[in-house]
Design an enzyme around this catalytic site. Structure first.
Site, PDB file in Angstrom:
ATOM      1  N   SER A   1      -5.518  11.658  -2.469  1.00  0.00           N
ATOM      2  CA  SER A   1      -6.682  11.678  -1.746  1.00  0.00           C
ATOM      3  C   SER A   1      -7.611  12.940  -1.667  1.00  0.00           C
ATOM      4  CB  SER A   1      -6.533  11.310  -0.190  1.00  0.00           C
ATOM      5  OG  SER A   1      -7.355  11.654   0.769  1.00  0.00           O
TER       6      SER A   1
ATOM      7  N   TYR B   1      -1.328  13.381   7.663  1.00  0.00           N
ATOM      8  CA  TYR B   1      -1.745  12.636   6.399  1.00  0.00           C
ATOM      9  C   TYR B   1      -2.264  13.606   5.416  1.00  0.00           C
ATOM     10  CZ  TYR B   1      -4.565   9.524   3.503  1.00  0.00           C
ATOM     11  OH  TYR B   1      -5.080   8.998   2.380  1.00  0.00           O
TER      12      TYR B   1
HETATM   13  N1  LIG Z   1      -9.389   4.189   1.957  1.00  0.00           N
HETATM   14  C1  LIG Z   1      -9.420   5.320   1.857  1.00  0.00           C
HETATM   15  O1  LIG Z   1     -10.639   5.814   2.422  1.00  0.00           O
HETATM   16  C2  LIG Z   1      -8.675   6.401   1.104  1.00  0.00           C
HETATM   17  C3  LIG Z   1      -9.218   7.701   0.553  1.00  0.00           C
HETATM   18  C4  LIG Z   1      -8.231   8.179   0.038  1.00  0.00           C
HETATM   19  C5  LIG Z   1      -6.966   7.508  -0.556  1.00  0.00           C
HETATM   20  N2  LIG Z   1      -6.691   6.765  -0.043  1.00  0.00           N
HETATM   21  C6  LIG Z   1      -5.134   6.030  -0.302  1.00  0.00           C
HETATM   22  O2  LIG Z   1      -5.229   5.063  -1.018  1.00  0.00           O
HETATM   23  C7  LIG Z   1      -4.058   4.200  -0.873  1.00  0.00           C
HETATM   24  C8  LIG Z   1      -4.359   2.834  -0.437  1.00  0.00           C
HETATM   25  O3  LIG Z   1      -4.941   2.783   0.739  1.00  0.00           O
HETATM   26  P1  LIG Z   1      -6.266   1.884   1.155  1.00  0.00           P
HETATM   27  O4  LIG Z   1      -7.446   2.583   1.419  1.00  0.00           O
HETATM   28  O5  LIG Z   1      -6.252   0.616   0.000  1.00  0.00           O
HETATM   29  O6  LIG Z   1      -5.585   0.982   2.463  1.00  0.00           O
HETATM   30  P2  LIG Z   1      -5.086  -0.469   2.850  1.00  0.00           P
HETATM   31  O7  LIG Z   1      -6.196  -1.432   2.600  1.00  0.00           O
HETATM   32  O8  LIG Z   1      -4.587  -0.085   4.401  1.00  0.00           O
HETATM   33  O9  LIG Z   1      -3.862  -0.378   1.760  1.00  0.00           O
HETATM   34  C9  LIG Z   1      -2.782   0.286   2.034  1.00  0.00           C
HETATM   35  C10 LIG Z   1      -1.650  -0.589   1.328  1.00  0.00           C
HETATM   36  O10 LIG Z   1      -0.543  -0.071   1.715  1.00  0.00           O
HETATM   37  C11 LIG Z   1       0.684  -0.980   1.966  1.00  0.00           C
HETATM   38  N3  LIG Z   1       1.819  -0.444   2.867  1.00  0.00           N
HETATM   39  C12 LIG Z   1       1.387  -0.071   4.042  1.00  0.00           C
HETATM   40  N4  LIG Z   1       2.538   0.055   4.503  1.00  0.00           N
HETATM   41  C13 LIG Z   1       3.649  -0.225   3.585  1.00  0.00           C
HETATM   42  C14 LIG Z   1       5.058  -0.051   3.820  1.00  0.00           C
HETATM   43  N5  LIG Z   1       5.456   0.407   4.609  1.00  0.00           N
HETATM   44  N6  LIG Z   1       5.832  -0.661   2.471  1.00  0.00           N
HETATM   45  C15 LIG Z   1       4.881  -1.434   1.697  1.00  0.00           C
HETATM   46  N7  LIG Z   1       3.778  -1.238   1.543  1.00  0.00           N
HETATM   47  C16 LIG Z   1       2.975  -0.608   2.444  1.00  0.00           C
HETATM   48  C17 LIG Z   1      -0.364  -2.135   2.831  1.00  0.00           C
HETATM   49  O11 LIG Z   1       0.299  -3.366   2.352  1.00  0.00           O
HETATM   50  P3  LIG Z   1       1.084  -4.204   3.803  1.00  0.00           P
HETATM   51  O12 LIG Z   1       0.512  -3.805   5.088  1.00  0.00           O
HETATM   52  O13 LIG Z   1       0.942  -5.818   3.124  1.00  0.00           O
HETATM   53  O14 LIG Z   1       2.530  -3.767   3.416  1.00  0.00           O
HETATM   54  C18 LIG Z   1      -1.657  -2.162   1.663  1.00  0.00           C
HETATM   55  O15 LIG Z   1      -1.369  -3.182   0.704  1.00  0.00           O
HETATM   56  C19 LIG Z   1      -3.208   5.123   0.161  1.00  0.00           C
HETATM   57  O16 LIG Z   1      -2.385   5.812  -0.477  1.00  0.00           O
HETATM   58  C20 LIG Z   1      -4.414   5.708   0.733  1.00  0.00           C
HETATM   59  O17 LIG Z   1      -3.793   6.904   1.518  1.00  0.00           O
HETATM   60  C21 LIG Z   1      -7.341   5.792   0.884  1.00  0.00           C
END
Ligand SMILES: NC(=O)c1ccc[n+]([C@@H]2O[C@H](COP(=O)([O-])OP(=O)(O)OC[C@H]3O[C@@H](n4cnc5c(N)ncnc54)[C@H](OP(=O)(O)O)[C@@H]3O)[C@@H](O)[C@H]2O)c1
Length: 283
Positions: free
Chosen positions: A161, A174
């Site tokens: 991130s 985070y």
């Molecule tokens: N969105 C942003 O602004 C942003 C920015 C920078 C980086 N990121 C990073 O991008 C990555 C993906 O996040 P996203 O933005 O796509 O959010 P998201 O839509 O909430 O996706 C998060 C994913 O992680 C899975 N997950 C959460 N807890 C888990 C667990 N205990 N075991 C297995 N899977 C788990 C969730 O699936 P389930 O709930 O089905 O388990 C979901 O598929 C993360 O690492 C986040 O830190 C996001």
């Protein structure tokens, strides 16, 4: 082991499987779509079985290739061990994408006053740091053994991130978890140079996904449209960098400038400014 030039993800094909964690929504799901469109069968990992099954059906229709569902909670020892075992033993797996992760906003002093929030911070470190670290080690070991036996190259993509590039008051745990991901992954990328295995770090900025809901924040709604990206664009940039074996990628000019500022600005100026900005944004 002989010398390999910087090797990309092996060419797509029916045996070039990529395992994607966090595939049930957001950036992980978008990455799985890009990989399937390129011709890679995918192994989809997350906790929500229904969402994974829906995506697997969509991807089979899209590419005509296999899309397997592996339901696992990577925050538990059992769930992590099951996925680690696939990475270790499944000879079809030529790529690993660690996208599972979540955030938590709020001041540490407030979060620790609430038992559920306090526990969520432990869960955050378990998933964002320990699970990613564990699966990366498993993949490096498995891929190294295979390359030493004369097998094909392999690639890893770790989702970090732009919060990795500076401490972030209001999201301290985070941002620190992503600083770990960035530092660890870039170091291992350098160590793997010439081995036939690559590790790429993807560092997105604010992206429209399920992230804000999972973090329990509506701060994204108050951010200007210009700074909120789409998961599909982030995924395209991440998979392209992974396929080329690049060290890291930060998609979007605004995010690249933010990352540069975070790296270069003196902490004495940056931290009070970020503290004030996060207070204005609220959680
Ligand atoms: N969105 C942003 O602004 C942003 C920015 C920078 C980086 N990121 C990073 O991008 C990555 C993906 O996040 P996203 O933005 O796509 O959010 P998201 O839509 O909430 O996706 C998060 C994913 O992680 C899975 N997950 C959460 N807890 C888990 C667990 N205990 N075991 C297995 N899977 C788990 C969730 O699936 P389930 O709930 O089905 O388990 C979901 O598929 C993360 O690492 C986040 O830190 C996001």
């Amino acid at each position: 082991m002989g010398y390999w030039p910087a090797m990309p993800l092996p060419p797509p094909g029916p045996d070039s499987h990529v395992l994607v964690t966090g595939a049930s929504s957001g950036i992980g799901a978008a990455i799985a779509r890009v990989l399937a469109t390129r011709g890679h069968p995918v192994l989809l990992v997350a906790r929500r079985a229904d969402a994974l099954a829906d995506l697997a059906g969509e991807l089979r229709g899209l590419s005509g290739l296999a899309a397997e569902v592996h339901v696992a909670d990577l925050g538990t020892d059992g769930g992590l061990a099951a996925v680690r075992d696939i990475v270790r033993r499944d000879e079809r797996v030529v790529g690993l994408v660690n996208a599972a992760g979540f955030g938590r906003t709020g001041r540490v002093a407030d979060l620790v006053a609430d038992d559920a929030q306090r526990e969520a911070l432990d869960d955050l470190v378990r998933l964002n740091v320990l699970a990613l670290h564990d699966l990366t080690l498993a993949a490096v070991a498995a891929f190294t053994r295979r390359v030493q036996r004369g097998g094909h190259a392999a690639a890893i993509l770790n989702v970090s991130s732009i919060t990795a590039f500076q401490p972030l008051p209001g999201a301290a745990s985070y941002a620190a978890s992503k600083a770990f991901v960035q530092s660890f992954s870039e170091a291992v990328h350098a160590e793997l140079s010439g081995t036939g295995i690559t590790l790429t770090t993807l560092s997105p900025g604010l992206t429209r996904t399920g992230f804000a809901d999972a973090a329990g924040t509506d701060a994204f709604d108050r951010a200007p449209d210009l700074v909120v990206g789409e998961a599909a664009d982030v995924a395209e940039a991440g998979v392209a960098a992974m396929a080329a074996g690049h060290r890291s990628v930060t998609p979007g000019l605004v995010n690249q400038l933010s990352a540069l500022g975070g790296r270069l600005a003196p902490r004495s100026l940056l931290l009070p400014t970020l503290n004030g900005a996060m207070e204005l944004l609220g959680d």
